[in-house]
Design a protein around this motif. Structure first.
Motif, PDB file in Angstrom:
ATOM      1  N   LYS A  65      -8.110  -9.834  -6.859  1.00 58.81           N
ATOM      2  CA  LYS A  65      -8.356  -8.405  -6.781  1.00 58.81           C
ATOM      3  C   LYS A  65      -9.580  -8.199  -5.900  1.00 58.81           C
ATOM      4  O   LYS A  65     -10.553  -8.940  -6.010  1.00 58.81           O
ATOM      5  N   GLU A  66      -9.522  -7.209  -5.039  1.00 59.81           N
ATOM      6  CA  GLU A  66     -10.666  -6.945  -4.171  1.00 59.81           C
ATOM      7  C   GLU A  66     -11.865  -6.498  -4.985  1.00 59.81           C
ATOM      8  O   GLU A  66     -11.728  -6.004  -6.102  1.00 59.81           O
ATOM      9  N   ILE A  67     -13.029  -6.655  -4.381  1.00 61.59           N
ATOM     10  CA  ILE A  67     -14.263  -6.204  -5.018  1.00 61.59           C
ATOM     11  C   ILE A  67     -14.604  -4.850  -4.404  1.00 61.59           C
ATOM     12  O   ILE A  67     -14.969  -4.755  -3.239  1.00 61.59           O
ATOM     13  N   LYS A  68     -14.403  -3.811  -5.203  1.00 58.73           N
ATOM     14  CA  LYS A  68     -14.569  -2.430  -4.732  1.00 58.73           C
ATOM     15  C   LYS A  68     -15.996  -2.154  -4.240  1.00 58.73           C
ATOM     16  O   LYS A  68     -16.205  -1.477  -3.249  1.00 58.73           O
ATOM     17  N   ASN A  69     -16.973  -2.694  -4.924  1.00 56.55           N
ATOM     18  CA  ASN A  69     -18.379  -2.393  -4.619  1.00 56.55           C
ATOM     19  C   ASN A  69     -19.081  -3.547  -3.884  1.00 56.55           C
ATOM     20  O   ASN A  69     -20.287  -3.743  -4.032  1.00 56.55           O
ATOM     21  N   LEU A  82     -22.362 -11.996  -1.169  1.00 57.20           N
ATOM     22  CA  LEU A  82     -21.212 -12.170  -2.052  1.00 57.20           C
ATOM     23  C   LEU A  82     -20.022 -12.061  -1.120  1.00 57.20           C
ATOM     24  O   LEU A  82     -19.862 -11.055  -0.427  1.00 57.20           O
ATOM     25  N   SER A  83     -19.242 -13.118  -1.030  1.00 54.46           N
ATOM     26  CA  SER A  83     -18.130 -13.114  -0.082  1.00 54.46           C
ATOM     27  C   SER A  83     -16.929 -13.854  -0.655  1.00 54.46           C
ATOM     28  O   SER A  83     -17.064 -14.648  -1.589  1.00 54.46           O
ATOM     29  N   TYR A  84     -15.770 -13.583  -0.082  1.00 47.54           N
ATOM     30  CA  TYR A  84     -14.551 -14.251  -0.507  1.00 47.54           C
ATOM     31  C   TYR A  84     -13.599 -14.339   0.676  1.00 47.54           C
ATOM     32  O   TYR A  84     -13.755 -13.622   1.662  1.00 47.54           O
ATOM     33  N   ASN A  85     -12.618 -15.220   0.568  1.00 50.38           N
ATOM     34  CA  ASN A  85     -11.701 -15.417   1.688  1.00 50.38           C
ATOM     35  C   ASN A  85     -10.234 -15.274   1.283  1.00 50.38           C
ATOM     36  O   ASN A  85      -9.362 -15.883   1.891  1.00 50.38           O
ATOM     37  N   LEU A  86      -9.975 -14.463   0.272  1.00 51.97           N
ATOM     38  CA  LEU A  86      -8.605 -14.169  -0.123  1.00 51.97           C
ATOM     39  C   LEU A  86      -8.334 -12.685   0.112  1.00 51.97           C
ATOM     40  O   LEU A  86      -9.262 -11.885   0.211  1.00 51.97           O
ATOM     41  N   LYS A  87      -7.062 -12.344   0.194  1.00 53.82           N
ATOM     42  CA  LYS A  87      -6.666 -10.950   0.301  1.00 53.82           C
ATOM     43  C   LYS A  87      -6.163 -10.476  -1.058  1.00 53.82           C
ATOM     44  O   LYS A  87      -5.694 -11.273  -1.873  1.00 53.82           O
ATOM     45  N   GLY A  89      -4.033  -9.566  -3.939  1.00 53.97           N
ATOM     46  CA  GLY A  89      -2.699 -10.012  -4.297  1.00 53.97           C
ATOM     47  C   GLY A  89      -2.454 -11.494  -4.097  1.00 53.97           C
ATOM     48  O   GLY A  89      -1.464 -12.030  -4.589  1.00 53.97           O
ATOM     49  N   ASP A  90      -3.352 -12.179  -3.376  1.00 60.78           N
ATOM     50  CA  ASP A  90      -3.194 -13.626  -3.202  1.00 60.78           C
ATOM     51  C   ASP A  90      -3.327 -14.322  -4.545  1.00 60.78           C
ATOM     52  O   ASP A  90      -4.166 -13.941  -5.379  1.00 60.78           O
ATOM     53  N   LYS A  91      -2.512 -15.342  -4.760  1.00 58.52           N
ATOM     54  CA  LYS A  91      -2.597 -16.120  -5.992  1.00 58.52           C
ATOM     55  C   LYS A  91      -3.865 -16.966  -5.957  1.00 58.52           C
ATOM     56  O   LYS A  91      -4.203 -17.566  -4.936  1.00 58.52           O
ATOM     57  N   ILE A  92      -4.571 -17.006  -7.074  1.00 53.65           N
ATOM     58  CA  ILE A  92      -5.776 -17.828  -7.174  1.00 53.65           C
ATOM     59  C   ILE A  92      -5.336 -19.293  -7.142  1.00 53.65           C
ATOM     60  O   ILE A  92      -4.501 -19.705  -7.945  1.00 53.65           O
TER      61      ILE A  92
END
Length: 129
Positions: A65-69, A82-87, A89-92
């Motif tokens: 789930k995206e991080i809204k804030n 704070l960063s991530y590299n998934l979109k 809906g992507d499965k963890i």
């Protein structure tokens, strides 16, 4: 320059700990400069740096789930990123190797107890959408 350890975030961690950008340093070195430390711009350094990776073990959902804030969290004093590299809906991914990490939180402070409190506060503030 392939700064792969830890989790591709070595440049950031070294910068926060020493005030020296590894890539800038290495570019000057490759160009044959002497007395490199007198040429590069030094940034503020901190006594305590922490990186926390996001994996299936510490993520509360099966699908990302995206991080809204995200933008607001990245402006909190002591939060480097704070960063991530998934979109959304992507499965963890299952935790099989270091490549299963899909995000990170990097924090800094000159007081270790502040880092622990900051990390907990940031993780509580994340608003998933």
């Amino acid at each position: 320059i392939a700064c792969r350890i830890p989790g591709g975030k070595m440049r950031e961690l070294v910068l926060l700990a020493t005030g020296v950008d590894l890539i800038e340093y290495e570019l000057f070195r490759c160009l044959g400069y002497k007395n490199i430390f007198s040429k590069i711009k030094k940034q503020k350094k901190y006594k305590n740096i922490n990186i926390q990776f996001f994996t299936k073990l510490n993520y509360p959902f099966r699908y990302f789930k995206e991080i809204k804030n995200l933008k607001q969290i990245n402006t909190i004093k002591g939060v480097y990123s704070l960063s991530y590299n998934l979109k959304k809906g992507d499965k963890i991914p299952n935790l099989k190797s270091s490549g299963s990490r899909f995000g990170s939180l990097i924090t800094y402070s000159n007081k270790i107890n502040k880092i622990n409190k900051l990390n907990k506060m940031v993780l509580r503030k994340i608003d998933y959408v």
